[in-house]
Write a protein that holds these residues in place. Structure first.
Motif, PDB file in Angstrom:
ATOM      1  N   ILE A 173       0.588  -1.185   0.079  1.00 49.32           N
ATOM      2  CA  ILE A 173      -0.098   0.034   0.395  1.00 49.32           C
ATOM      3  C   ILE A 173       0.641   1.349  -0.033  1.00 49.32           C
ATOM      4  CG2 ILE A 173      -1.704   1.510   1.539  1.00 49.32           C
ATOM      5  CD1 ILE A 173      -2.639  -1.253   2.335  1.00 49.32           C
ATOM      6  N   GLY A 174       0.507   2.526  -0.807  1.00 49.98           N
ATOM      7  CA  GLY A 174       1.429   3.777  -0.929  1.00 49.98           C
ATOM      8  C   GLY A 174       0.581   4.787  -1.491  1.00 49.98           C
ATOM      9  N   GLN A 175       1.640   6.149  -1.702  1.00 53.08           N
ATOM     10  CA  GLN A 175       1.149   7.049  -2.216  1.00 53.08           C
ATOM     11  C   GLN A 175       1.996   7.310  -3.484  1.00 53.08           C
ATOM     12  OE1 GLN A 175       1.790   7.750   1.439  1.00 53.08           O
ATOM     13  NE2 GLN A 175       0.820   8.585   2.159  1.00 53.08           N
ATOM     14  N   GLN A 176       0.924   7.639  -3.948  1.00 46.37           N
ATOM     15  CA  GLN A 176       1.609   7.321  -5.727  1.00 46.37           C
ATOM     16  C   GLN A 176       1.653   8.930  -6.916  1.00 46.37           C
ATOM     17  OE1 GLN A 176       3.563   4.917  -7.722  1.00 46.37           O
ATOM     18  NE2 GLN A 176       3.687   6.646  -9.476  1.00 46.37           N
ATOM     19  N   LYS A 177       3.104   9.342  -6.919  1.00 42.98           N
ATOM     20  CA  LYS A 177       3.236  10.602  -7.186  1.00 42.98           C
ATOM     21  C   LYS A 177       2.770  10.765  -8.564  1.00 42.98           C
ATOM     22  CE  LYS A 177       5.230  13.354  -3.723  1.00 42.98           C
ATOM     23  NZ  LYS A 177       6.450  13.530  -3.421  1.00 42.98           N
ATOM     24  N   GLY A 178       3.266  11.369  -9.361  1.00 40.93           N
ATOM     25  CA  GLY A 178       3.195  11.480 -11.338  1.00 40.93           C
ATOM     26  C   GLY A 178       4.322  11.628 -11.352  1.00 40.93           C
TER      27      GLY A 178
ATOM     28  N   THR B  87       3.327  16.214 -15.407  1.00 44.20           N
ATOM     29  CA  THR B  87       1.854  17.008 -15.595  1.00 44.20           C
ATOM     30  C   THR B  87       0.320  16.097 -15.612  1.00 44.20           C
ATOM     31  OG1 THR B  87       2.932  19.192 -17.186  1.00 44.20           O
ATOM     32  CG2 THR B  87       0.346  19.344 -16.282  1.00 44.20           C
ATOM     33  N   LYS B  88       0.043  15.971 -16.710  1.00 49.49           N
ATOM     34  CA  LYS B  88      -0.705  15.035 -17.057  1.00 49.49           C
ATOM     35  C   LYS B  88      -0.932  13.464 -15.350  1.00 49.49           C
ATOM     36  CE  LYS B  88      -3.523  12.017 -20.143  1.00 49.49           C
ATOM     37  NZ  LYS B  88      -3.438  11.703 -21.553  1.00 49.49           N
ATOM     38  N   THR B  89      -0.297  13.300 -15.418  1.00 50.96           N
ATOM     39  CA  THR B  89       0.166  11.975 -14.341  1.00 50.96           C
ATOM     40  C   THR B  89       0.068  12.556 -12.810  1.00 50.96           C
ATOM     41  OG1 THR B  89       2.673  11.958 -14.718  1.00 50.96           O
ATOM     42  CG2 THR B  89       0.983   9.873 -15.634  1.00 50.96           C
ATOM     43  N   ARG B  90       0.704  13.995 -12.502  1.00 44.28           N
ATOM     44  CA  ARG B  90       0.771  14.570 -11.534  1.00 44.28           C
ATOM     45  C   ARG B  90      -0.611  15.057 -11.277  1.00 44.28           C
ATOM     46  NH1 ARG B  90       5.797  17.356 -13.373  1.00 44.28           N
ATOM     47  NH2 ARG B  90       7.482  15.622 -12.521  1.00 44.28           N
ATOM     48  N   GLN B  91      -1.326  14.747 -12.882  1.00 42.79           N
ATOM     49  CA  GLN B  91      -2.901  15.352 -11.953  1.00 42.79           C
ATOM     50  C   GLN B  91      -3.115  14.451 -11.609  1.00 42.79           C
ATOM     51  OE1 GLN B  91      -3.872  17.913 -15.342  1.00 42.79           O
ATOM     52  NE2 GLN B  91      -3.811  19.655 -14.305  1.00 42.79           N
ATOM     53  N   TYR B  92      -3.615  13.138 -12.170  1.00 40.70           N
ATOM     54  CA  TYR B  92      -4.297  12.546 -11.914  1.00 40.70           C
ATOM     55  C   TYR B  92      -3.713  11.298 -10.885  1.00 40.70           C
ATOM     56  CZ  TYR B  92      -5.423   7.361 -13.463  1.00 40.70           C
ATOM     57  OH  TYR B  92      -6.111   5.889 -13.795  1.00 40.70           O
ATOM     58  N   ARG B  93      -2.780  12.175 -10.738  1.00 39.54           N
ATOM     59  CA  ARG B  93      -2.580  11.301  -8.928  1.00 39.54           C
ATOM     60  C   ARG B  93      -2.908  12.292  -8.028  1.00 39.54           C
ATOM     61  NH1 ARG B  93      -2.046   5.579  -9.688  1.00 39.54           N
ATOM     62  NH2 ARG B  93      -0.848   4.767 -11.483  1.00 39.54           N
ATOM     63  N   ASN B  94      -2.935  13.444  -8.094  1.00 37.57           N
ATOM     64  CA  ASN B  94      -4.079  14.474  -7.210  1.00 37.57           C
ATOM     65  C   ASN B  94      -2.625  14.597  -6.348  1.00 37.57           C
ATOM     66  OD1 ASN B  94      -4.944  16.434  -5.976  1.00 37.57           O
ATOM     67  ND2 ASN B  94      -5.725  15.645  -4.499  1.00 37.57           N
ATOM     68  N   PHE B  95      -0.942  14.536  -7.191  1.00 39.04           N
ATOM     69  CA  PHE B  95       0.521  15.128  -6.770  1.00 39.04           C
ATOM     70  C   PHE B  95       0.609  14.170  -5.824  1.00 39.04           C
ATOM     71  CE2 PHE B  95      -1.267  18.636  -9.444  1.00 39.04           C
ATOM     72  CZ  PHE B  95      -0.520  18.870  -9.681  1.00 39.04           C
ATOM     73  N   GLY B  96      -0.057  12.924  -5.633  1.00 41.69           N
ATOM     74  CA  GLY B  96       0.304  12.014  -4.215  1.00 41.69           C
ATOM     75  C   GLY B  96      -0.720  11.962  -3.380  1.00 41.69           C
ATOM     76  N   MET B  97      -1.731  13.325  -3.455  1.00 48.41           N
ATOM     77  CA  MET B  97      -2.780  13.508  -1.768  1.00 48.41           C
ATOM     78  C   MET B  97      -3.689  12.990  -2.009  1.00 48.41           C
ATOM     79  SD  MET B  97      -1.833  17.729  -1.553  1.00 48.41           S
ATOM     80  CE  MET B  97      -1.591  18.232  -2.791  1.00 48.41           C
ATOM     81  N   SER B  98      -3.886  12.520  -1.366  1.00 48.63           N
ATOM     82  CA  SER B  98      -5.024  11.344  -0.924  1.00 48.63           C
ATOM     83  C   SER B  98      -5.960  12.087  -0.132  1.00 48.63           C
ATOM     84  CB  SER B  98      -4.420  10.083  -0.315  1.00 48.63           C
ATOM     85  OG  SER B  98      -3.518   9.331  -0.889  1.00 48.63           O
TER      86      SER B  98
END
Length: 317
Positions: A112-117, A120-131
């Motif tokens: 289990i873990g937080q994922q960053k992008g 720009t596209k994947t950072r928005q998709y992952r919400n910059f790693g903020m759950s």
């Protein structure tokens, strides 16, 4: 390759070495001695810089754009055995929080873990790693599943904090994090937490309660980021370096304060400079810790975990 401001002396020497090698290839001039001299100076400079990093420089390394993220570690460690699970069974699937089953050797783990992008596209998709709250509820659902089947849990922490938006508060962000902390203290299966990058605030604590908490050498773990601490105390980000020192957020500080149990060494230059070695060191640490924890029965495991956290901090009765 991208360089941080304190790495510019390294960049200059690497550029010199590249030019030296090009001259040797394109002409009849023997530049072997010159190249070796530059190589020695480069190695010496690297050691001087990376062995004397400030707290703020370690924060910068933890945010390096080429630093490996949670999915990189899982894919390297568990390979094709990893099966990702989705959704909290209440609201939706949070893309900033990932989790699923994978194997190291013959042993199954719930990762289990937080994922960053990465852009720009994947950072928005992952919400910059903020759950969002649903991310923490998904994490708890997977932990409970692991407990049911006697599977150890491995959490990989890398977040600038839980998402602070209005909608997250409306869905119970504080309650979701608090619930995870409570449930993790009494989960009847081994929990190994690894801080691989940023370990900020309650966003990290929501998956950070473990029987063993490990930190990569250039990661950080604190109640607040240096920038936010600076903005509160000095009304400006200008004092972020001073804030980083005062917060005692490095892996060395964490071990001294007994907040973390062990430090996983990174290759010279940081985790991004030699990913494969970093992955192997993290895998080795997880396996070693689990070999120790699996000897305990459920009652002793929870009791030791409770005792570990009850001893943290300074208090008077």
């Amino acid at each position: 390759m991208e360089y941080l401001d304190f790495e510019l002396p390294i960049k200059e020497l690497e550029d010199q070495l590249d030019k030296c090698q090009i001259i040797g290839e394109e002409s009849d001039v023997d530049v072997t001695a010159t190249c070796k001299k530059i190589e020695k100076k480069l190695e010496k400079t690297k050691k001087e810089i990376y062995k004397n990093l400030t707290a703020w420089q370690r924060v910068q390394l933890s945010r390096h754009p080429n630093r490996p993220y949670t999915l990189d570690y899982i894919k390297a460690i568990a390979g094709d055995t990893f099966m990702e699970f989705h959704g909290d069974r209440t609201v939706k699937d949070d893309k900033a929080m990932i989790g699923g089953l994978g194997k190291i050797g013959d042993q199954s783990y719930m990762f289990i873990g937080q994922q960053k992008g990465y852009n720009t596209k994947t950072r928005q998709y992952r919400n910059f790693g903020m759950s969002n709250p649903e991310g923490y509820r998904k994490a708890l659902r997977l932990m409970k599943m692991a407990e049911k089947f006697g599977i150890p849990v491995v959490t990989l922490i890398d977040t600038p904090g839980a998402y602070p938006g209005l909608e997250a508060e409306e869905r119970g962000q504080g309650e979701a994090i608090a619930r995870n902390i409570l449930e993790m203290t009494r989960l009847k299966t081994p929990i190994i937490a690894v801080v691989i990058g940023e370990g900020a605030s309650g966003g990290a604590l929501g998956i950070g309660v473990g029987d063993r908490v490990l930190m990569l050498e250039n990661s950080w773990y604190s109640v607040i980021s240096p920038e936010n601490c600076s903005s509160i105390l000095w009304r400006s980000w200008a004092h972020k370096e001073q804030a980083a020192e005062s917060l005692k957020l490095t892996a060395i500080d964490g071990k001294k304060l007994k907040i973390v149990d062990d430090i996983i060494q990174e290759p010279l230059g940081g985790a991004h400079s030699d990913r494969e070695t970093t992955f192997k060191e993290v895998e080795k640490a997880i396996v070693a810790v689990y070999e120790d924890l699996k000897k305990l029965n459920h009652t002793d495991l929870v009791a030791k975990r409770m005792d570990k956290y009850s001893k943290m901090g300074v208090f008077k009765e």
